[in-house]
Design a protein around this motif. Structure first.
Motif, PDB file in Angstrom:
ATOM      1  N   ASN A  51      -0.277 -11.026   2.062  1.00 38.13           N
ATOM      2  CA  ASN A  51      -0.389 -11.277   0.783  1.00 38.13           C
ATOM      3  C   ASN A  51       0.747 -11.970   0.116  1.00 38.13           C
ATOM      4  OD1 ASN A  51       1.569  -9.193   1.041  1.00 38.13           O
ATOM      5  ND2 ASN A  51       0.184  -7.882  -0.211  1.00 38.13           N
ATOM      6  N   GLY A 160      -1.262   8.246   3.450  1.00 35.75           N
ATOM      7  CA  GLY A 160      -2.774   7.545   3.114  1.00 35.75           C
ATOM      8  C   GLY A 160      -2.311   6.557   2.395  1.00 35.75           C
ATOM      9  N   GLY A 161      -1.232   6.014   2.233  1.00 30.08           N
ATOM     10  CA  GLY A 161      -0.910   4.743   1.536  1.00 30.08           C
ATOM     11  C   GLY A 161      -1.257   3.216   2.405  1.00 30.08           C
ATOM     12  N   ASP A 162      -0.831   2.281   1.876  1.00 29.46           N
ATOM     13  CA  ASP A 162      -0.855   0.954   2.394  1.00 29.46           C
ATOM     14  C   ASP A 162      -0.189   0.940   3.756  1.00 29.46           C
ATOM     15  OD1 ASP A 162      -2.385   0.022   0.313  1.00 29.46           O
ATOM     16  OD2 ASP A 162      -0.708  -1.334  -0.384  1.00 29.46           O
ATOM     17  N   THR A 163       1.013   1.490   3.887  1.00 29.18           N
ATOM     18  CA  THR A 163       1.777   1.440   5.082  1.00 29.18           C
ATOM     19  C   THR A 163       1.214   2.176   5.991  1.00 29.18           C
ATOM     20  OG1 THR A 163       3.870   1.530   3.747  1.00 29.18           O
ATOM     21  CG2 THR A 163       4.030   1.752   5.877  1.00 29.18           C
ATOM     22  N   GLN A 166      -2.066   0.476   7.487  1.00 30.01           N
ATOM     23  CA  GLN A 166      -1.588  -0.865   7.984  1.00 30.01           C
ATOM     24  C   GLN A 166      -1.117  -0.581   9.230  1.00 30.01           C
ATOM     25  OE1 GLN A 166       1.259  -3.477   5.986  1.00 30.01           O
ATOM     26  NE2 GLN A 166      -0.352  -4.735   5.455  1.00 30.01           N
ATOM     27  N   HIS A 182      -4.174  12.843   6.187  1.00 24.35           N
ATOM     28  CA  HIS A 182      -4.138  12.617   4.875  1.00 24.35           C
ATOM     29  C   HIS A 182      -4.137  13.809   4.032  1.00 24.35           C
ATOM     30  CE1 HIS A 182      -3.347  10.653   1.118  1.00 24.35           C
ATOM     31  NE2 HIS A 182      -4.450  10.480   0.635  1.00 24.35           N
ATOM     32  N   ARG A 183      -3.361  14.127   3.085  1.00 25.01           N
ATOM     33  CA  ARG A 183      -3.295  15.513   2.391  1.00 25.01           C
ATOM     34  C   ARG A 183      -4.508  15.609   1.308  1.00 25.01           C
ATOM     35  NH1 ARG A 183       2.371  15.049  -1.110  1.00 25.01           N
ATOM     36  NH2 ARG A 183       1.949  13.138  -2.389  1.00 25.01           N
ATOM     37  N   ARG A 184      -4.977  14.321   0.915  1.00 30.77           N
ATOM     38  CA  ARG A 184      -6.084  14.476   0.108  1.00 30.77           C
ATOM     39  C   ARG A 184      -7.406  13.883   0.596  1.00 30.77           C
ATOM     40  NH1 ARG A 184      -5.504  10.718  -4.327  1.00 30.77           N
ATOM     41  NH2 ARG A 184      -4.118   9.384  -3.083  1.00 30.77           N
ATOM     42  N   ARG A 188      -4.845   6.445  -0.654  1.00 31.21           N
ATOM     43  CA  ARG A 188      -4.241   5.535  -1.741  1.00 31.21           C
ATOM     44  C   ARG A 188      -4.020   4.164  -1.419  1.00 31.21           C
ATOM     45  NH1 ARG A 188      -0.305   6.780  -5.463  1.00 31.21           N
ATOM     46  NH2 ARG A 188      -0.281   9.265  -4.973  1.00 31.21           N
ATOM     47  N   VAL A 245       5.018   8.376   4.930  1.00 29.54           N
ATOM     48  CA  VAL A 245       4.467   9.224   3.538  1.00 29.54           C
ATOM     49  C   VAL A 245       5.496   8.716   2.351  1.00 29.54           C
ATOM     50  CG1 VAL A 245       3.723  11.261   4.676  1.00 29.54           C
ATOM     51  CG2 VAL A 245       6.307  11.012   4.194  1.00 29.54           C
ATOM     52  N   ARG A 291       5.650  -2.238  -5.293  1.00 30.60           N
ATOM     53  CA  ARG A 291       6.646  -2.477  -4.482  1.00 30.60           C
ATOM     54  C   ARG A 291       6.167  -3.488  -3.327  1.00 30.60           C
ATOM     55  NH1 ARG A 291       8.198   2.698  -6.402  1.00 30.60           N
ATOM     56  NH2 ARG A 291      10.113   2.322  -7.688  1.00 30.60           N
ATOM     57  N   GLN A 292       6.366  -4.686  -3.388  1.00 34.16           N
ATOM     58  CA  GLN A 292       5.928  -5.478  -2.422  1.00 34.16           C
ATOM     59  C   GLN A 292       7.100  -6.605  -2.218  1.00 34.16           C
ATOM     60  OE1 GLN A 292       1.816  -5.859  -1.717  1.00 34.16           O
ATOM     61  NE2 GLN A 292       2.368  -4.012  -2.109  1.00 34.16           N
TER      62      GLN A 292
HETATM   63  P1  NAP Z   1       2.806   5.172  -0.969  1.00 31.31           P
HETATM   64  O1  NAP Z   1       2.050   4.271  -1.371  1.00 31.31           O
HETATM   65  O2  NAP Z   1       3.672   6.146  -1.628  1.00 31.31           O
HETATM   66  O3  NAP Z   1       2.044   6.268  -0.075  1.00 31.31           O
HETATM   67  C1  NAP Z   1       2.449   7.443   0.601  1.00 31.31           C
HETATM   68  C2  NAP Z   1       1.529   8.133   1.076  1.00 31.31           C
HETATM   69  O4  NAP Z   1       2.182   9.329   1.916  1.00 31.31           O
HETATM   70  C3  NAP Z   1       0.451   8.672   0.207  1.00 31.31           C
HETATM   71  O5  NAP Z   1      -0.946   8.537   0.629  1.00 31.31           O
HETATM   72  C4  NAP Z   1       0.853  10.112  -0.132  1.00 31.31           C
HETATM   73  O6  NAP Z   1      -0.223  10.911  -0.363  1.00 31.31           O
HETATM   74  C5  NAP Z   1       1.497  10.508   1.083  1.00 31.31           C
HETATM   75  N1  NAP Z   1       2.658  11.557   1.183  1.00 31.31           N
HETATM   76  C6  NAP Z   1       3.449  11.425   0.508  1.00 31.31           C
HETATM   77  N2  NAP Z   1       4.366  12.600   0.416  1.00 31.31           N
HETATM   78  C7  NAP Z   1       3.651  13.617   1.467  1.00 31.31           C
HETATM   79  C8  NAP Z   1       3.857  14.466   2.397  1.00 31.31           C
HETATM   80  N3  NAP Z   1       5.290  15.375   1.588  1.00 31.31           N
HETATM   81  N4  NAP Z   1       3.190  15.295   3.137  1.00 31.31           N
HETATM   82  C9  NAP Z   1       1.863  14.454   3.414  1.00 31.31           C
HETATM   83  N5  NAP Z   1       1.640  13.254   2.509  1.00 31.31           N
HETATM   84  C10 NAP Z   1       2.299  12.783   1.823  1.00 31.31           C
HETATM   85  O7  NAP Z   1       3.929   4.577   0.309  1.00 31.31           O
HETATM   86  P2  NAP Z   1       3.791   3.276   1.444  1.00 31.31           P
HETATM   87  O8  NAP Z   1       2.421   3.428   1.952  1.00 31.31           O
HETATM   88  O9  NAP Z   1       4.862   3.384   2.021  1.00 31.31           O
HETATM   89  O10 NAP Z   1       3.769   1.946   0.345  1.00 31.31           O
HETATM   90  C11 NAP Z   1       5.005   1.932  -0.474  1.00 31.31           C
HETATM   91  C12 NAP Z   1       4.805   0.682  -1.568  1.00 31.31           C
HETATM   92  O11 NAP Z   1       4.842  -0.412  -0.486  1.00 31.31           O
HETATM   93  C13 NAP Z   1       3.172   0.640  -2.000  1.00 31.31           C
HETATM   94  O12 NAP Z   1       3.441   0.030  -3.274  1.00 31.31           O
HETATM   95  C14 NAP Z   1       2.554  -0.199  -1.107  1.00 31.31           C
HETATM   96  O13 NAP Z   1       1.459  -0.961  -1.857  1.00 31.31           O
HETATM   97  C15 NAP Z   1       3.664  -1.376  -0.618  1.00 31.31           C
HETATM   98  N6  NAP Z   1       3.268  -1.863   0.527  1.00 31.31           N
HETATM   99  C16 NAP Z   1       2.766  -2.962   0.476  1.00 31.31           C
HETATM  100  C17 NAP Z   1       2.382  -3.633   1.857  1.00 31.31           C
HETATM  101  C18 NAP Z   1       2.123  -5.375   1.903  1.00 31.31           C
HETATM  102  O14 NAP Z   1       2.716  -5.985   0.846  1.00 31.31           O
HETATM  103  N7  NAP Z   1       1.190  -5.697   2.476  1.00 31.31           N
HETATM  104  C19 NAP Z   1       2.603  -3.085   3.141  1.00 31.31           C
HETATM  105  C20 NAP Z   1       2.965  -1.886   2.960  1.00 31.31           C
HETATM  106  C21 NAP Z   1       3.205  -1.062   1.869  1.00 31.31           C
HETATM  107  P3  NAP Z   1      -0.840  10.881  -1.961  1.00 31.31           P
HETATM  108  O15 NAP Z   1      -1.705   9.501  -2.038  1.00 31.31           O
HETATM  109  O16 NAP Z   1      -1.530  11.857  -2.031  1.00 31.31           O
HETATM  110  O17 NAP Z   1       0.079  10.855  -2.984  1.00 31.31           O
END
Ligand code: NAP
Length: 315
Positions: A51, A160-163, A166, A182-184, A188, A245, A291-292
Motif C-alpha cells: 500500500n 490478530g492485527g495487520d502484522t 501478514q 487471537h484473544r477475541r 483487528r 501483539v 501507523r503506516q
Molecule cells: P495492532 O494493530 O495494535 O494489533 C495488535 C494485536 O495484538 C491485536 O489483535 C490485539 O488484540 C493483540 N494483542 C495486544 N496485546 C495482546 C496481549 N497482551 N495478548 C494477546 N493479544 C494481544 O498491532 P500491529 O498488527 O503490529 O499493527 C500496528 C500498526 O501497524 C497498525 O496500525 C497496522 O495497521 C500497521 N501495519 C501496517 C502494515 C502495512 O502498511 N501494510 C503492516 C503491518 C502493520 P485486540 O485486537 O483484541 O486488541
C-alpha cells in the motif's frame, strides 16, 4: 564525548526520520540525524508492503527503506548510526524563544535549536511464563528473519492485527501449519488481509485464546493455550512462535519532558508540535490514528516543514 551543534536534530532514521531529513535538506537546514541502531526502522522486517504508492508490485520493507536511504544519499544526508539519545534538557538563554536543547547519549552531545523525535516503536511482549527463557530459542518477533528455520514445521502466530496476519501469510511459505492465536473472536486486521488468511488452508485460527505459558527443554517445545471464555487449557506441540501483539513507543527517555498519552505515545498537534515549543514528533512514536509507512513519511515532512518555520521565526 563527541559534541555537535546544529539547527535541527532528527532522532531516528526510520520512515518518519528520513522523510523529515529529505524535507530538511530541501529547506537547506543545517541538521543532524542520529539513529540508535541502523537506518531503516522497524519496517525493514516486514515481508511485503502493498500500500505504498508508486510501488505497485509488492515491495519488502527492507527494499522500500533502501530506496529511501538511497534518496537521502542524493541529498548528502549523513546518518549517524549506533548513537542513541538518552536525555534532553533545555538550555535557556534569557529569552524563551531563543532556548536551545541539549541532547545527550553515552558518547555524544548535540546542542540543537529544534528537534524532531522520530524514534518509532518496538514490539510489545506477552509477559507470560517461559517467554524470557525461549526468546531467540523458539520465540521470535521477526518472521522475515526466522521464518525459513521452520520449513515443514508447525508454528504459531500470536495476535490478530495487520502484522500478525501478514506475517502468518509469509510463514505459510515454509511451515506445514500456522496457528493464529487471537484473544477475541474477531480479527483487528484489515478485511483484505483477513480474506487472504481465511482462504489459506495451512492457517488455523484459535479465537478467544491467549498464551498461558511456554515450555520446553533447550528450546521451545509446547505452548499452553487458554480459552478465555471457557478457561479450558490446551497444550500444543509447537516448533516456533511469532509474537505480534502490537507496539510500544520508544519514548521512555522523554518521560516527564513531553506530554504523552497513558501508553507513552507523544501528543502532537497537526503541525507535529509537541508540548515543548521547538520539539516536534513524527511517525509511530506519536499519538496518531494510523501507523503506516506512508503516514510516518508524511509526519516527517510536516515536522521538518514546521521545524524550519520555527527556526526562521527565531531569527
Ligand atoms: P495492532 O494493530 O495494535 O494489533 C495488535 C494485536 O495484538 C491485536 O489483535 C490485539 O488484540 C493483540 N494483542 C495486544 N496485546 C495482546 C496481549 N497482551 N495478548 C494477546 N493479544 C494481544 O498491532 P500491529 O498488527 O503490529 O499493527 C500496528 C500498526 O501497524 C497498525 O496500525 C497496522 O495497521 C500497521 N501495519 C501496517 C502494515 C502495512 O502498511 N501494510 C503492516 C503491518 C502493520 P485486540 O485486537 O483484541 O486488541
Amino acid at each position: 564525548m563527541k559534541k555537535f551543534k546544529t539547527e535541527l536534530l532528527i532522532i531516528g532514521a526510520g520512515p518518519s526520520g528520513l522523510g523529515a531529513a529529505i524535507y530538511a535538506a530541501r529547506a537547506a537546514l543545517d541538521f543532524f540525524v542520529v539513529e540508535k541502531f541502523i537506518a531503516g526502522g522497524q519496517i525493514v522486517v516486514t515481508e511485503f508492503i502493498e500500500n505504498y504508492p508508486g510501488f505497485k508490485d509488492d515491495v519488502s520493507g527492507f527494499d522500500l527503506m533502501q530506496s529511501i536511504i538511497e534518496h537521502c544519499k542524493k541529498f548528502n544526508i549523513n546518518i549517524h548510526e549506533s548513537q542513541s539519545i538518552e536525555s534532553m534538557e533545555i538550555l535557556r538563554s534569557g529569552r524563551k524563544s531563543k532556548c536551545k536543547f541539549v541532547c545527550r547519549g553515552q558518547d555524544i552531545e548535540v546542542v540543537a535549536g529544534s528537534i524532531i523525535i522520530a524514534t518509532g516503536a518496538s514490539p510489545r511482549r506477552l509477559y507470560v511464563e517461559g517467554e524470557n527463557e525461549f526468546i531467540g530459542n523458539g520465540i521470535s518477533f521477526c518472521a522475515t528473519c526466522d521464518g525459513a528455520l521452520y520449513r515443514d514445521k508447525e508454528v504459531m502466530v500470536i495476535g490478530g492485527g495487520d502484522t500478525a496476519i501478514q506475517e502468518a501469510m509469509f510463514l505459510v511459505k515454509f511451515a506445514s501449519k500456522v496457528y493464529i492465536v487471537h484473544r477475541r473472536d474477531e480479527l483487528r486486521a484489515v478485511k483484505s488481509l483477513q480474506a487472504k488468511a481465511f482462504a489459506q488452508p495451512k492457517i488455523e485460527f484459535l479465537f478467544d485464546s491467549v498464551v498461558d505459558r511456554f515450555t520446553g527443554g533447550n528450546k521451545l517445545e509446547e505452548v499452553t493455550i487458554k480459552n478465555v471464555k471457557t478457561n479450558e487449557k490446551t497444550v500444543k506441540k509447537i516448533d516456533g512462535v511469532f509474537e505480534y501483539v502490537g507496539i510500544k513507543p520508544n519514548s521512555d527517555f522523554l518521560k516527564g519532558f513531553l506530554k504523552m498519552d497513558e501508553w507513552g505515545f507523544i501528543i502532537t498537534d497537526e503541525k507535529m508540535s509537541t508540548s515543548v515549543s521547538g520539539i516536534f514528533a513524527a511517525g509511530d512514536v506519536r499519538v496518531t490514528p494510523l501507523r503506516q509507512v506512508i503516514t510516518a513519511v508524511s509526519d516527517g515532512a510536516v515536522a521538518a516543514t514546521f521545524a524550519d518555520k520555527y527556526l526562521d521565526d527565531l531569527d
